[in-house]
Design a protein around this motif. Sequence first.
Motif, PDB file in Angstrom:
ATOM      1  N   TRP A   1      22.863 -57.273  47.026  1.00 23.27           N
ATOM      2  CA  TRP A   1      23.473 -58.027  48.109  1.00 23.27           C
ATOM      3  C   TRP A   1      22.430 -58.858  48.848  1.00 23.27           C
ATOM      4  O   TRP A   1      22.674 -60.018  49.170  1.00 23.27           O
ATOM      5  CB  TRP A   1      24.174 -57.064  49.058  1.00 23.27           C
ATOM      6  CG  TRP A   1      24.927 -57.770  50.134  1.00 23.27           C
ATOM      7  CD1 TRP A   1      26.109 -58.442  50.008  1.00 23.27           C
ATOM      8  CD2 TRP A   1      24.544 -57.891  51.502  1.00 23.27           C
ATOM      9  NE1 TRP A   1      26.485 -58.966  51.217  1.00 23.27           N
ATOM     10  CE2 TRP A   1      25.536 -58.641  52.161  1.00 23.27           C
ATOM     11  CE3 TRP A   1      23.464 -57.437  52.243  1.00 23.27           C
ATOM     12  CZ2 TRP A   1      25.475 -58.948  53.504  1.00 23.27           C
ATOM     13  CZ3 TRP A   1      23.411 -57.737  53.590  1.00 23.27           C
ATOM     14  CH2 TRP A   1      24.412 -58.482  54.203  1.00 23.27           C
ATOM     15  N   ILE A   2      21.253 -58.256  49.107  1.00 21.95           N
ATOM     16  CA  ILE A   2      20.181 -58.976  49.800  1.00 21.95           C
ATOM     17  C   ILE A   2      19.705 -60.160  48.961  1.00 21.95           C
ATOM     18  O   ILE A   2      19.443 -61.240  49.474  1.00 21.95           O
ATOM     19  CB  ILE A   2      19.009 -58.032  50.134  1.00 21.95           C
ATOM     20  CG1 ILE A   2      19.432 -57.049  51.218  1.00 21.95           C
ATOM     21  CG2 ILE A   2      17.773 -58.804  50.578  1.00 21.95           C
ATOM     22  CD1 ILE A   2      18.467 -55.897  51.432  1.00 21.95           C
ATOM     23  N   GLY A   3      19.608 -59.953  47.658  1.00 22.53           N
ATOM     24  CA  GLY A   3      19.146 -61.023  46.769  1.00 22.53           C
ATOM     25  C   GLY A   3      20.280 -61.769  46.098  1.00 22.53           C
ATOM     26  O   GLY A   3      20.152 -62.214  44.963  1.00 22.53           O
ATOM     27  N   PHE A   4      21.400 -61.924  46.819  1.00 20.74           N
ATOM     28  CA  PHE A   4      22.592 -62.517  46.204  1.00 20.74           C
ATOM     29  C   PHE A   4      22.359 -63.919  45.653  1.00 20.74           C
ATOM     30  O   PHE A   4      23.000 -64.326  44.701  1.00 20.74           O
ATOM     31  CB  PHE A   4      23.780 -62.506  47.176  1.00 20.74           C
ATOM     32  CG  PHE A   4      23.680 -63.496  48.296  1.00 20.74           C
ATOM     33  CD1 PHE A   4      24.270 -64.742  48.186  1.00 20.74           C
ATOM     34  CD2 PHE A   4      23.003 -63.171  49.474  1.00 20.74           C
ATOM     35  CE1 PHE A   4      24.187 -65.654  49.232  1.00 20.74           C
ATOM     36  CE2 PHE A   4      22.928 -64.074  50.511  1.00 20.74           C
ATOM     37  CZ  PHE A   4      23.505 -65.318  50.402  1.00 20.74           C
ATOM     38  N   ARG A   5      21.416 -64.650  46.225  1.00 20.93           N
ATOM     39  CA  ARG A   5      21.158 -66.008  45.723  1.00 20.93           C
ATOM     40  C   ARG A   5      20.484 -65.969  44.355  1.00 20.93           C
ATOM     41  O   ARG A   5      20.667 -66.865  43.549  1.00 20.93           O
ATOM     42  CB  ARG A   5      20.306 -66.779  46.716  1.00 20.93           C
ATOM     43  CG  ARG A   5      21.075 -67.197  47.940  1.00 20.93           C
ATOM     44  CD  ARG A   5      20.291 -68.210  48.764  1.00 20.93           C
ATOM     45  NE  ARG A   5      21.109 -68.786  49.795  1.00 20.93           N
ATOM     46  CZ  ARG A   5      21.208 -68.328  51.028  1.00 20.93           C
ATOM     47  NH1 ARG A   5      20.536 -67.250  51.378  1.00 20.93           N
ATOM     48  NH2 ARG A   5      21.973 -68.922  51.907  1.00 20.93           N
ATOM     49  N   ASP A   6      19.702 -64.918  44.111  1.00 23.94           N
ATOM     50  CA  ASP A   6      19.011 -64.784  42.829  1.00 23.94           C
ATOM     51  C   ASP A   6      19.809 -63.977  41.818  1.00 23.94           C
ATOM     52  O   ASP A   6      19.547 -64.046  40.622  1.00 23.94           O
ATOM     53  CB  ASP A   6      17.654 -64.086  43.025  1.00 23.94           C
ATOM     54  CG  ASP A   6      16.744 -64.854  43.951  1.00 23.94           C
ATOM     55  OD1 ASP A   6      16.840 -66.100  43.976  1.00 23.94           O
ATOM     56  OD2 ASP A   6      15.940 -64.214  44.654  1.00 23.94           O
ATOM     57  N   PHE A   7      20.764 -63.186  42.276  1.00 17.63           N
ATOM     58  CA  PHE A   7      21.512 -62.301  41.391  1.00 17.63           C
ATOM     59  C   PHE A   7      22.662 -63.057  40.744  1.00 17.63           C
ATOM     60  O   PHE A   7      23.462 -63.705  41.416  1.00 17.63           O
ATOM     61  CB  PHE A   7      22.055 -61.097  42.163  1.00 17.63           C
ATOM     62  CG  PHE A   7      22.794 -60.130  41.295  1.00 17.63           C
ATOM     63  CD1 PHE A   7      22.111 -59.331  40.395  1.00 17.63           C
ATOM     64  CD2 PHE A   7      24.169 -60.016  41.372  1.00 17.63           C
ATOM     65  CE1 PHE A   7      22.784 -58.432  39.592  1.00 17.63           C
ATOM     66  CE2 PHE A   7      24.848 -59.127  40.575  1.00 17.63           C
ATOM     67  CZ  PHE A   7      24.161 -58.334  39.680  1.00 17.63           C
ATOM     68  N   ASP A   8      22.727 -62.993  39.417  1.00 19.82           N
ATOM     69  CA  ASP A   8      23.801 -63.628  38.655  1.00 19.82           C
ATOM     70  C   ASP A   8      24.678 -62.523  38.082  1.00 19.82           C
ATOM     71  O   ASP A   8      24.257 -61.790  37.182  1.00 19.82           O
ATOM     72  CB  ASP A   8      23.212 -64.490  37.539  1.00 19.82           C
ATOM     73  CG  ASP A   8      24.270 -65.234  36.743  1.00 19.82           C
ATOM     74  OD1 ASP A   8      25.465 -65.137  37.097  1.00 19.82           O
ATOM     75  OD2 ASP A   8      23.891 -65.907  35.771  1.00 19.82           O
ATOM     76  N   ASN A   9      25.879 -62.397  38.598  1.00 20.45           N
ATOM     77  CA  ASN A   9      26.776 -61.340  38.152  1.00 20.45           C
ATOM     78  C   ASN A   9      27.182 -61.508  36.691  1.00 20.45           C
ATOM     79  O   ASN A   9      27.612 -60.546  36.055  1.00 20.45           O
ATOM     80  CB  ASN A   9      28.020 -61.278  39.042  1.00 20.45           C
ATOM     81  CG  ASN A   9      28.707 -59.943  38.954  1.00 20.45           C
ATOM     82  OD1 ASN A   9      28.045 -58.909  38.841  1.00 20.45           O
ATOM     83  ND2 ASN A   9      30.024 -59.956  39.002  1.00 20.45           N
ATOM     84  N   ALA A  10      27.026 -62.707  36.141  1.00 19.72           N
ATOM     85  CA  ALA A  10      27.298 -62.913  34.719  1.00 19.72           C
ATOM     86  C   ALA A  10      26.215 -62.260  33.864  1.00 19.72           C
ATOM     87  O   ALA A  10      26.445 -61.951  32.696  1.00 19.72           O
ATOM     88  CB  ALA A  10      27.387 -64.405  34.408  1.00 19.72           C
ATOM     89  N   LYS A  11      25.021 -62.068  34.458  1.00 15.49           N
ATOM     90  CA  LYS A  11      23.913 -61.401  33.752  1.00 15.49           C
ATOM     91  C   LYS A  11      23.347 -60.307  34.666  1.00 15.49           C
ATOM     92  O   LYS A  11      22.233 -60.432  35.179  1.00 15.49           O
ATOM     93  CB  LYS A  11      22.822 -62.412  33.399  1.00 15.49           C
ATOM     94  CG  LYS A  11      23.277 -63.518  32.457  1.00 15.49           C
ATOM     95  CD  LYS A  11      22.131 -64.422  32.089  1.00 15.49           C
ATOM     96  CE  LYS A  11      21.965 -65.444  33.198  1.00 15.49           C
ATOM     97  NZ  LYS A  11      20.914 -66.415  32.956  1.00 15.49           N
ATOM     98  N   PRO A  12      24.103 -59.212  34.863  1.00 24.38           N
ATOM     99  CA  PRO A  12      23.669 -58.199  35.835  1.00 24.38           C
ATOM    100  C   PRO A  12      22.405 -57.442  35.429  1.00 24.38           C
ATOM    101  O   PRO A  12      21.756 -56.833  36.272  1.00 24.38           O
ATOM    102  CB  PRO A  12      24.867 -57.253  35.918  1.00 24.38           C
ATOM    103  CG  PRO A  12      25.580 -57.436  34.631  1.00 24.38           C
ATOM    104  CD  PRO A  12      25.360 -58.869  34.237  1.00 24.38           C
ATOM    105  N   ARG A  13      22.023 -57.483  34.170  1.00 21.49           N
ATOM    106  CA  ARG A  13      20.824 -56.773  33.710  1.00 21.49           C
ATOM    107  C   ARG A  13      19.673 -57.724  33.402  1.00 21.49           C
ATOM    108  O   ARG A  13      18.732 -57.360  32.714  1.00 21.49           O
ATOM    109  CB  ARG A  13      21.148 -55.937  32.480  1.00 21.49           C
ATOM    110  CG  ARG A  13      22.186 -54.878  32.773  1.00 21.49           C
ATOM    111  CD  ARG A  13      22.542 -54.099  31.539  1.00 21.49           C
ATOM    112  NE  ARG A  13      23.691 -53.268  31.776  1.00 21.49           N
ATOM    113  CZ  ARG A  13      23.641 -51.951  31.901  1.00 21.49           C
ATOM    114  NH1 ARG A  13      22.487 -51.343  31.817  1.00 21.49           N
ATOM    115  NH2 ARG A  13      24.721 -51.261  32.120  1.00 21.49           N
TER     116      ARG A  13
END
Length: 120
Positions: free
Chosen positions: A12-24
């Motif tokens: 959640w904190i890194g939501f700008r960097d986190f891509d839910n299409a590639k969670p790993r």
Amino acid sequence: MLTLLTIAPIKWIGFRDFDNAKPRDPAFYADPLRARALGAHQNGIEAFPFFAIAVLLAEFRAGPQRLIDELAILFLIVRIAYVFTYLGDRPTLRSILWSIGFAINLGIFFMPVLKRFLPV
């Protein structure tokens, strides 16, 4: 729930960097704090089955209920402290807490065998 609460805030904190299409995606976990959060999350997933089996075995074999409850709560407290030491990059303390948690798990697991030696 604890394993989810270990990794969800980091995502959640890194939501700008986190891509839910590639969670790993390894790139997201290149940051040391994120990598430690992932490690704590994975360790929690690894520790849960033994804890659950130990508690169920103690319950099914009629171990002392109050002691089972107290040890289970103590295990959760130790695991929460373990997560904080993992995130805080304190490897020695983390290993000590892991060992304490494992010993608590063993105590719960062998509760049916040890119950005859415990005061009533």
